[in-house]
Design a protein around this motif. Structure first.
Motif, PDB file in Angstrom:
ATOM      1  N   LEU A  88       0.836  -1.201   0.000  1.00  0.00           N
ATOM      2  CA  LEU A  88       0.000   0.000   0.000  1.00  0.00           C
ATOM      3  C   LEU A  88       0.872   1.253   0.000  1.00  0.00           C
ATOM      4  O   LEU A  88       1.822   1.350   0.776  1.00  0.00           O
ATOM      5  CB  LEU A  88      -0.904   0.026   1.231  1.00  0.00           C
ATOM      6  N   VAL A  89       0.522   2.197  -0.870  1.00  0.00           N
ATOM      7  CA  VAL A  89       1.234   3.478  -0.944  1.00  0.00           C
ATOM      8  C   VAL A  89       0.208   4.603  -1.003  1.00  0.00           C
ATOM      9  O   VAL A  89      -0.657   4.618  -1.883  1.00  0.00           O
ATOM     10  CB  VAL A  89       2.147   3.547  -2.187  1.00  0.00           C
ATOM     11  N   ALA A  90       0.285   5.540  -0.078  1.00  0.00           N
ATOM     12  CA  ALA A  90      -0.582   6.709  -0.113  1.00  0.00           C
ATOM     13  C   ALA A  90      -0.078   7.687  -1.165  1.00  0.00           C
ATOM     14  O   ALA A  90       1.126   7.807  -1.383  1.00  0.00           O
ATOM     15  CB  ALA A  90      -0.627   7.385   1.257  1.00  0.00           C
ATOM     16  N   PHE A  91      -1.008   8.382  -1.810  1.00  0.00           N
ATOM     17  CA  PHE A  91      -0.639   9.245  -2.931  1.00  0.00           C
ATOM     18  C   PHE A  91      -1.380  10.584  -2.866  1.00  0.00           C
ATOM     19  O   PHE A  91      -2.485  10.676  -2.330  1.00  0.00           O
ATOM     20  CB  PHE A  91      -0.927   8.541  -4.260  1.00  0.00           C
ATOM     21  N   PRO A  92      -0.780  11.634  -3.431  1.00  0.00           N
ATOM     22  CA  PRO A  92      -1.394  12.958  -3.398  1.00  0.00           C
ATOM     23  C   PRO A  92      -2.372  13.159  -4.551  1.00  0.00           C
ATOM     24  O   PRO A  92      -2.196  12.612  -5.642  1.00  0.00           O
ATOM     25  CB  PRO A  92      -0.195  13.889  -3.552  1.00  0.00           C
ATOM     26  N   THR A  93      -3.408  13.944  -4.309  1.00  0.00           N
ATOM     27  CA  THR A  93      -4.269  14.435  -5.384  1.00  0.00           C
ATOM     28  C   THR A  93      -4.556  15.904  -5.098  1.00  0.00           C
ATOM     29  O   THR A  93      -4.144  16.444  -4.075  1.00  0.00           O
ATOM     30  CB  THR A  93      -5.604  13.664  -5.485  1.00  0.00           C
ATOM     31  N   GLU A  94      -5.289  16.539  -5.992  1.00  0.00           N
ATOM     32  CA  GLU A  94      -5.655  17.932  -5.773  1.00  0.00           C
ATOM     33  C   GLU A  94      -6.731  18.073  -4.692  1.00  0.00           C
ATOM     34  O   GLU A  94      -6.957  19.174  -4.171  1.00  0.00           O
ATOM     35  CB  GLU A  94      -6.130  18.577  -7.085  1.00  0.00           C
ATOM     36  N   THR A  95      -7.396  16.966  -4.326  1.00  0.00           N
ATOM     37  CA  THR A  95      -8.481  17.034  -3.344  1.00  0.00           C
ATOM     38  C   THR A  95      -7.991  16.628  -1.958  1.00  0.00           C
ATOM     39  O   THR A  95      -7.890  17.452  -1.063  1.00  0.00           O
ATOM     40  CB  THR A  95      -9.656  16.148  -3.781  1.00  0.00           C
ATOM     41  N   VAL A  96      -7.694  15.350  -1.765  1.00  0.00           N
ATOM     42  CA  VAL A  96      -7.107  14.843  -0.513  1.00  0.00           C
ATOM     43  C   VAL A  96      -6.106  13.746  -0.893  1.00  0.00           C
ATOM     44  O   VAL A  96      -6.026  13.338  -2.051  1.00  0.00           O
ATOM     45  CB  VAL A  96      -8.185  14.270   0.441  1.00  0.00           C
ATOM     46  N   TYR A  97      -5.357  13.252   0.088  1.00  0.00           N
ATOM     47  CA  TYR A  97      -4.450  12.132  -0.166  1.00  0.00           C
ATOM     48  C   TYR A  97      -5.243  10.826  -0.177  1.00  0.00           C
ATOM     49  O   TYR A  97      -6.133  10.615   0.652  1.00  0.00           O
ATOM     50  CB  TYR A  97      -3.357  12.066   0.904  1.00  0.00           C
TER      51      TYR A  97
END
Length: 338
Positions: free
Chosen positions: A23-32
């Protein structure tokens, strides 16, 4: 396990973890978001375990391009037009899937799935390098405020996931609009930055009535059934700025320690000694900083009551009020005694 921080320079290493079923958390323009290979059932089930998420709460499939969606779903002309207009961007679209294309662990057992292409170049590169789309629920413990920075993710997920791709704070601050195109009438199941007025140019009719999901019913989209965005303190929404003096007087008479989550104009009227968190100067900044503010009060366990500013539920205000209402459990000032 050790949770490793990655940057744009090391995105290939993060992608390797995804290929390995981690599992890898990732960034977006809204939330991670919390990423796992959407085609790897074992990896997907790790997401539910890491978040403490109910297994009938479906996951969003996060892609890097429109062509990937065609591998799994029926992309209608309307859907493609909206994808080309709003992707990459904060719009999630629910489509009917090709039978057997996605496991029930992703869809909640439904014949539909939600797809999104985020407006973050690092994450789109992560998906491309991993070779498959990734599931993308918010990277927080289930029920807690969504994370808008990598540090928020680390607070909730340190030791639970293999990695976090850090690309700075989210720009929008609340999750994407979810538009259901799987039925006869398009429906907004979760309001977000892309609002009804923006979609009206491409859709003749849009249903905005939020369907109440029953106890034995599987929701079509995240956030429709279970409690969300809640800090440990009780949130009470103050709908109008002019009501804050009365709300503060009420809170001062309550035995619980309280704080105030509001714009600078409101905070200027708050008595000294009250813990506060600024939502900036307007609705846009308030929406961007909402989850960070809710998390701030979680770091102050002595505070068990939060007065939060409300806004008119129009446009972006619909997204803000959707989130804060769920955080507050629908509690507004004046509070009716039980």
């Amino acid at each position: 396990m050790k949770t490793t921080m990655f940057t744009r320079a090391t995105v290939a290493d993060a992608a390797q973890l995804l290929r390995n079923g981690e599992l890898v958390a990732f960034p977006t323009e809204t939330v991670y978001g919390l990423g796992a290979d959407a085609t790897n059932v074992t990896a997907v089930k790790k997401v539910y375990a890491a978040k403490g998420r109910p297994s009938d709460n479906p996951l969003i499939v996060t892609v890097a391009d429109i062509d990937t969606v065609r591998r799994f779903a029926d992309v209608t002309p309307v859907a493609e037009r909206l994808m080309r207009k709003y992707w990459p961007g904060p719009l999630t679209i629910i489509l009917n899937i090709i039978p057997g294309a996605l496991d029930a662990a992703v869809t909640g057992g439904l014949p539909t799935a939600a797809f999104r292409c985020p407006d973050n170049a690092a994450t789109r590169e992560l998906i491309k390098l991993s070779g498959n789309p990734i599931v993308g629920p918010s990277a927080n413990l289930s029920g807690k405020p969504s994370p808008t920075t990598a540090q928020h993710v680390l607070h909730d997920m340190d030791g639970r996931i293999a990695g976090i791709l850090d690309d700075g704070p989210a720009r929008v601050g609340v999750e994407s609009t979810i538009l259901d195109l799987s039925g006869d009438t398009p429906a907004i199941l979760r309001p977000g930055y892309v609002d009804e007025s923006m979609l009206a140019a491409d859709l003749q009719t849009v249903n905005t009535d939020q369907h109440h999901v029953g106890a034995n019913e599987t929701p079509k989209a995240p956030g429709m059934k279970y409690k969300h965005y809640a800090p440990d303190a009780q949130v009470v929404i103050v709908d109008h700025q002019v009501d804050f003096p009365a709300a503060i007087k009420w809170a001062q008479a309550d035995p619980r320690a309280f704080g105030v989550l509001a714009t600078d104009q409101v905070l200027a009227t708050v008595p000294a000694g009250v813990e506060t968190y600024s939502l900036g100067t307007d609705l846009a900044s308030a929406t961007r900083d909402l989850f960070a503010g809710l998390r701030y009060f979680d770091l102050h366990p002595d505070i068990s009551l939060v007065l939060a500013q409300g806004f008119d539920p129009e446009g972006l205000g619909a997204a803000y009020m959707n989130r804060i209402n769920k955080s507050a459990g629908g509690e507004h000032f004046p509070v009716t005694a039980p």
